[in-house]
Design a protein around this motif. Structure first.
Motif, short mmCIF file in Angstrom:
data_model
loop_
_atom_site.label_atom_id
_atom_site.label_comp_id
_atom_site.label_asym_id
_atom_site.label_seq_id
_atom_site.Cartn_x
_atom_site.Cartn_y
_atom_site.Cartn_z
N ILE A 55 -27.07 19.10 88.54
CA ILE A 55 -27.25 17.64 88.47
C ILE A 55 -28.69 17.27 88.83
N PHE A 56 -29.17 17.77 89.96
CA PHE A 56 -30.52 17.41 90.40
C PHE A 56 -31.58 18.07 89.52
N ALA A 57 -31.30 19.28 89.04
CA ALA A 57 -32.25 19.94 88.14
C ALA A 57 -32.38 19.18 86.83
N ALA A 58 -31.24 18.71 86.32
CA ALA A 58 -31.28 17.93 85.07
C ALA A 58 -32.03 16.63 85.27
N ALA A 59 -31.85 16.02 86.44
CA ALA A 59 -32.51 14.74 86.71
C ALA A 59 -34.03 14.89 86.76
N ILE A 60 -34.52 16.06 87.19
CA ILE A 60 -35.98 16.23 87.28
C ILE A 60 -36.55 16.95 86.06
N ALA A 148 -31.43 0.81 81.03
CA ALA A 148 -31.48 1.01 82.49
C ALA A 148 -32.91 1.33 82.93
N ASP A 149 -33.32 0.75 84.05
CA ASP A 149 -34.70 0.93 84.53
C ASP A 149 -34.97 2.34 85.02
N ASP A 150 -34.04 2.90 85.79
CA ASP A 150 -34.25 4.22 86.39
C ASP A 150 -33.12 5.15 85.96
N LYS A 151 -33.27 5.73 84.78
CA LYS A 151 -32.20 6.57 84.23
C LYS A 151 -31.95 7.81 85.08
N ALA A 152 -33.00 8.38 85.66
CA ALA A 152 -32.83 9.58 86.48
C ALA A 152 -31.96 9.29 87.69
N LEU A 153 -32.18 8.14 88.32
CA LEU A 153 -31.38 7.75 89.49
C LEU A 153 -29.93 7.56 89.09
N TYR A 154 -29.67 6.86 87.99
CA TYR A 154 -28.30 6.65 87.53
C TYR A 154 -27.64 7.99 87.16
#
Length: 220
Positions: A55-60, A148-154
């Motif tokens: 999850i976190f790897a995909a977000a970054i 959405a403004d912050d797609k990584a956060l969502y």
């Protein structure tokens, strides 16, 4: 975040996906059958921890790299396949365990180490499987609004929600498997169940090894 109807749909879809028998379910059930409900729950927690890495790897952006780079996908694919093959062969060649009650009592001194090994097994089974990362990249963005403004956060929030919702499902599988293990017929065939599960792990490993990197669309 999605509105309430879309959020409920996301939760329901996640539960259905986690209820579907697959590699994760097999790992939880196998450990619960062999070592009891506690081991099954620990196996599920190891799987959950591995999913958090994806999850976190995909977000970054690491997941995106694997989705777009055939080389990155291939490297992780073969490492993951080798690990699954190792688990499968070890289970196929395992010796019959002592009766559950005697075995658990005799192993009481080494229980902590055993549970640690079970946790790490579930963790690495997920971390070394690139298809898990691609699943999150394909599934979670469907519930993120294009504007959405912050797609990584969502993405992270929805991924964490998906993971937390998987915990009670994994606990349910562990409890059900432990209940089955207490039946006499299952206890007598426990060694053959281990071998059957090992063959399935080998099958999952071979399937992963011969899987081509799929074309996954990322972004909106």
């Amino acid at each position: 975040m999605p509105d309430l109807p879309h959020l409920l749909a996301f939760i329901a879809a996640g539960w259905l996906l986690n209820l579907t028998p697959g590699l994760d379910v097999l790992y939880v059930v196998t450990n619960s059958l062999r070592s009891g409900v506690r081991a099954g729950i620990v196996a599920g927690l190891g799987i959950t921890a591995g999913c958090f890495v994806h999850i976190f790897a995909a977000a970054i952006g690491v997941g995106t790299l694997m989705a777009t780079s055939a080389a990155a996908f291939t490297v992780l694919k073969y490492i993951g396949a080798a690990y699954l093959l190792y688990l499968g062969v070890r289970m196929v060649l395992s010796r019959p365990a002592p009766p559950p009650d005697l075995g658990r009592a005799a192993a009481a001194g080494g229980e902590q180490r055993s549970l640690k090994a079970i946790f790490l097994g579930g963790f690495w089974t997920n971390v070394l499987n690139p298809k898990v990362a691609l699943f999150f990249l394909a599934f979670v963005p469907q519930f993120i609004a294009p504007g959405a403004d912050d797609k990584a956060l969502y993405f992270v929030l929805l991924g964490v929600l998906f993971n937390l919702n998987a915990i009670p499902v994994n606990v349910g599988w562990a409890v059900a498997a432990d209940w089955m293990a207490r039946r006499g017929a299952v206890q007598k065939g426990m060694h053959w169940l281990d071998r059957a599960a090992g063959v399935l792990f080998i099958g999952f490993g071979l399937k992963l090894a011969f899987t081509d990197a799929p074309a996954v669309r990322v972004g909106h």
